[in-house]
Design a protein around this motif. Structure first.
Motif, mmCIF file in Angstrom:
data_model
loop_
_atom_site.group_PDB
_atom_site.id
_atom_site.type_symbol
_atom_site.label_atom_id
_atom_site.label_comp_id
_atom_site.label_asym_id
_atom_site.label_seq_id
_atom_site.Cartn_x
_atom_site.Cartn_y
_atom_site.Cartn_z
ATOM 1 N N VAL A 1 50.363 85.272 73.125
ATOM 2 C CA VAL A 1 49.158 85.136 72.709
ATOM 3 C C VAL A 1 48.906 83.725 72.405
ATOM 4 O O VAL A 1 49.765 83.123 72.183
ATOM 5 N N TRP A 2 47.683 83.133 72.786
ATOM 6 C CA TRP A 2 46.978 81.937 72.499
ATOM 7 C C TRP A 2 47.839 80.931 73.551
ATOM 8 O O TRP A 2 48.231 79.965 73.288
ATOM 9 N N THR A 3 48.414 81.469 74.725
ATOM 10 C CA THR A 3 48.881 80.573 75.787
ATOM 11 C C THR A 3 47.650 80.105 76.489
ATOM 12 O O THR A 3 47.135 80.425 77.298
ATOM 13 N N ILE B 1 50.879 73.865 64.925
ATOM 14 C CA ILE B 1 51.709 74.547 63.438
ATOM 15 C C ILE B 1 50.665 74.583 62.447
ATOM 16 O O ILE B 1 50.008 73.356 62.219
ATOM 17 N N SER B 2 50.899 75.369 61.596
ATOM 18 C CA SER B 2 49.817 75.239 60.361
ATOM 19 C C SER B 2 50.235 74.279 59.236
ATOM 20 O O SER B 2 51.507 74.137 59.026
ATOM 21 N N THR B 3 49.577 74.045 58.509
ATOM 22 C CA THR B 3 49.783 73.016 57.396
ATOM 23 C C THR B 3 50.912 73.689 56.361
ATOM 24 O O THR B 3 51.881 72.919 56.064
ATOM 25 N N GLY C 1 54.005 85.941 65.242
ATOM 26 C CA GLY C 1 53.075 84.793 64.688
ATOM 27 C C GLY C 1 53.822 83.696 64.510
ATOM 28 O O GLY C 1 54.780 83.362 65.401
ATOM 29 N N THR C 2 54.015 82.957 63.245
ATOM 30 C CA THR C 2 54.829 81.780 63.099
ATOM 31 C C THR C 2 56.315 82.061 63.163
ATOM 32 O O THR C 2 57.226 81.182 63.246
ATOM 33 N N ASP C 3 56.794 83.434 62.932
ATOM 34 C CA ASP C 3 58.191 83.576 62.984
ATOM 35 C C ASP C 3 58.668 83.728 64.230
ATOM 36 O O ASP C 3 58.951 84.753 64.561
HETATM 37 C C1 FAD Z 1 43.280 77.462 69.974
HETATM 38 C C2 FAD Z 1 44.808 77.553 69.718
HETATM 39 C C3 FAD Z 1 45.535 77.239 70.927
HETATM 40 C C4 FAD Z 1 47.039 77.485 70.878
HETATM 41 N N1 FAD Z 1 47.721 77.114 71.679
HETATM 42 C C5 FAD Z 1 48.740 77.683 71.942
HETATM 43 C C6 FAD Z 1 49.830 77.635 73.035
HETATM 44 O O1 FAD Z 1 49.494 77.188 74.066
HETATM 45 N N2 FAD Z 1 51.176 78.150 72.951
HETATM 46 C C7 FAD Z 1 51.466 78.787 71.824
HETATM 47 O O2 FAD Z 1 52.714 79.409 72.107
HETATM 48 N N3 FAD Z 1 50.691 78.937 70.809
HETATM 49 C C8 FAD Z 1 49.420 78.498 70.705
HETATM 50 N N4 FAD Z 1 48.544 78.410 69.655
HETATM 51 C C9 FAD Z 1 49.376 79.269 68.597
HETATM 52 C C10 FAD Z 1 49.472 78.415 67.302
HETATM 53 O O3 FAD Z 1 50.766 77.733 67.468
HETATM 54 C C11 FAD Z 1 49.513 79.657 66.036
HETATM 55 O O4 FAD Z 1 48.270 79.977 65.851
HETATM 56 C C12 FAD Z 1 50.072 78.833 64.705
HETATM 57 O O5 FAD Z 1 51.484 78.420 64.938
HETATM 58 C C13 FAD Z 1 49.963 79.825 63.724
HETATM 59 O O6 FAD Z 1 50.568 81.067 63.853
HETATM 60 P P1 FAD Z 1 49.804 82.333 63.633
HETATM 61 O O7 FAD Z 1 48.241 82.203 64.484
HETATM 62 O O8 FAD Z 1 50.390 83.406 64.312
HETATM 63 O O9 FAD Z 1 49.433 82.372 62.252
HETATM 64 P P2 FAD Z 1 50.467 83.429 61.332
HETATM 65 O O10 FAD Z 1 51.912 83.147 61.530
HETATM 66 O O11 FAD Z 1 49.901 84.748 61.276
HETATM 67 O O12 FAD Z 1 50.012 82.802 59.834
HETATM 68 C C14 FAD Z 1 48.817 83.017 59.187
HETATM 69 C C15 FAD Z 1 48.626 82.148 57.881
HETATM 70 O O13 FAD Z 1 49.714 82.202 57.104
HETATM 71 C C16 FAD Z 1 50.506 81.131 56.745
HETATM 72 N N5 FAD Z 1 51.895 81.540 56.666
HETATM 73 C C17 FAD Z 1 52.700 82.258 57.552
HETATM 74 N N6 FAD Z 1 53.931 82.397 56.877
HETATM 75 C C18 FAD Z 1 53.920 81.532 55.826
HETATM 76 C C19 FAD Z 1 55.107 81.264 54.712
HETATM 77 N N7 FAD Z 1 56.173 81.752 55.071
HETATM 78 N N8 FAD Z 1 54.505 80.296 54.162
HETATM 79 C C20 FAD Z 1 53.338 79.849 53.711
HETATM 80 N N9 FAD Z 1 52.284 79.999 54.617
HETATM 81 C C21 FAD Z 1 52.553 80.783 55.625
HETATM 82 C C22 FAD Z 1 50.140 80.251 57.882
HETATM 83 O O14 FAD Z 1 50.315 78.920 57.450
HETATM 84 C C23 FAD Z 1 48.902 80.825 58.495
HETATM 85 O O15 FAD Z 1 47.971 79.707 57.737
HETATM 86 C C24 FAD Z 1 47.309 78.183 69.700
HETATM 87 C C25 FAD Z 1 46.403 78.660 68.582
HETATM 88 C C26 FAD Z 1 45.219 78.488 68.669
HETATM 89 C C27 FAD Z 1 44.504 78.935 67.825
#
Ligand code: FAD
Length: 396
Positions: free
Chosen positions: A163-165, A376-378, A139-141
């Motif tokens: 995933v999400w490429t 990147i999430s909020t 995920g974000t890590d």
């Molecule tokens: C339509 C779409 C297109 C995308 N395109 C690409 C792309 O082309 N290439 C690519 O590499 N990626 C891509 N992404 C991936 C995107 O960058 C990730 O979905 C995003 O960074 C969030 O990661 P995650 O989905 O793994 O969420 P997770 O990391 O699983 O997090 C889930 C939720 O928990 C929150 N969270 C997690 N850890 C913490 C923390 N420590 N403190 C507070 N909150 C936390 C997050 O903010 C999030 O709201 C895409 C995603 C989508 C949906």
């Protein structure tokens, strides 16, 4: 007034050349009206005709230096282009990917790699629109990614999954992040990751498999599987093990560009809501005469105007080569929230018709929701501001 703010102001008000580019982008976008976007959305189709038209007009090479066949313009101009596309009712995700993903090659690639790839990316002969970083487990890590690239002589062998490429099926090249040294063998977990420029034309079917993911928006996003994929060692960008730093280097640009798309969306929502509120008559008066309808639109307007200033400031700093992490992150936060507030208001203003496909409100509403999650999430933006700007303790 400090230089950076002055530059941002100049950009907003009287930069004739940027205004001309905005006009030209609007004119091109007028050839791709709501019907076009509705159709590609309905079929979850890559907007090929639109991408080709924008490529031919030279807009996708704006950030590539003239020496490599691009226009060598700044991110402020790229922002103006993306904002106009979104304000016209379209969607620029494929465009921003092509515009900035090459930045990793430009900043960290060898002279030979730049000569080989950048001119073809500038003309659109080759599409570099795929960015393989996110993985299902990490995920974000990002430093916990499990995809590996192991050096064997003059090759690297890649195994793992992304995933999400997005746009992997429609891109010739992919910027890929993979682990070249196991996490338990490096001093810092951010070390041992490397970036590759992968030629997918040669890899599909030889260890690379792409599977589309159907999503609530038309984003051509996919899962990508690597099964003993062998690539030439010359695909490595920069130094082995330094890839995480290279990816971080592109984050500010990405955030600024995404902010512009959000602002374009917010403009579209506010304009669309305003037009509807003037024209829709209920109880013998235009609905916009009711302050309960007008005020949320006015608030949405104020919200995006403020976010726009922050975005311009971030862009001006970036173009001046100054640090802009604080501004880029703040802009992305404010702009994504402004576009979402404007979307909600626009839908509410339209009442039931907001749900009808032919008004485009529901499509834009779905599309603009993405920006609070990706790229990147909020929470991660807030985390950056808490730790790096306010000096609060690191939370993860
Ligand atoms: C339509 C779409 C297109 C995308 N395109 C690409 C792309 O082309 N290439 C690519 O590499 N990626 C891509 N992404 C991936 C995107 O960058 C990730 O979905 C995003 O960074 C969030 O990661 P995650 O989905 O793994 O969420 P997770 O990391 O699983 O997090 C889930 C939720 O928990 C929150 N969270 C997690 N850890 C913490 C923390 N420590 N403190 C507070 N909150 C936390 C997050 O903010 C999030 O709201 C895409 C995603 C989508 C949906």
């Amino acid at each position: 007034m400090p230089d950076d703010i002055q530059a941002a102001h100049a950009l907003i008000s009287d930069d004739d050349s940027v205004d001309q580019i905005r006009d030209a982008v609007r004119a091109l976008c007028a050839k791709f009206p709501g019907e076009y976007w509705r159709e590609v959305d309905r079929d979850r189709r890559y907007p090929l005709d639109f991408v080709n038209a924008m490529t031919e007009a030279g807009y996708l090479g704006v950030l590539i230096p003239e020496a490599f066949g691009g226009s060598g313009l700044g991110i402020s101009v790229a922002c103006a282009i993306l904002e106009e596309v979104h304000a016209s009712g379209g969607n620029a995700s494929a465009l921003h990917a092509q515009m900035y993903t090459m930045g990793t090659v430009l900043r960290h690639g060898s002279a030979a790699q730049k000569d080989q790839w950048l001119p073809k990316i500038a003309t659109g002969e080759l599409r570099l629109q795929a960015f393989g970083v996110t993985e299902p487990t990490a995920g974000t890590d990002t430093t916990s990614i499990a995809t590996t690239a192991i050096r064997k002589g003059d090759r690297y062998v890649i195994n793992g999954q992304k995933v999400w490429t997005s746009r992997a099926e429609y891109s010739d090249l992919m910027v890929l992040l993979a682990r070249t040294t196991p996490k338990d063998k490096v001093a810092k977990k951010s070390e041992g990751l490397s970036v590759f420029l992968l030629d997918m034309r040669e890899a599909v079917g030889k260890g690379l498999t792409i599977k589309p993911i159907r999503t609530m928006i038309n984003h051509s996003t996919t899962e990508v599987f690597f099964d003993n994929l062998e690539i030439p060692a010359s695909c490595l960008i920069g130094e082995e093990g330094k890839g995480f730093r290279y990816i971080l280097d592109g984050m500010n640009a990405e955030r600024i560009l995404i902010s512009s798309e959000c602002i374009g969306d917010a403009r579209w929502f506010v304009d669309t809501a305003t037009a509807y509120a003037r024209e829709r008559v209920v109880f013998g008066r235009p609905i916009g005469q009711n302050q309960g309808v007008a005020f949320p639109i006015a608030r949405a307007y104020a919200g995006y105007k403020a976010a726009r200033l922050m975005t311009y400031q971030a862009a001006a700093l970036y173009d001046a080569g100054k640090p802009c992490g604080e501004e880029a992150n703040t802009a992305k936060l404010l702009a994504s929230e402004a576009s979402w507030a404007a979307a909600d208001t626009c839908l509410q203003t339209h009442g039931g018709f907001g749900f009808a496909e032919e008004y485009d409100v529901e499509r834009k509403f779905r599309e603009t929701r993405l920006y609070q999650v990706a790229p990147i999430s909020t929470n991660l933006i807030l985390s950056y501001l808490s730790e790096h700007v306010l000096g609060l303790p690191r939370s993860y």
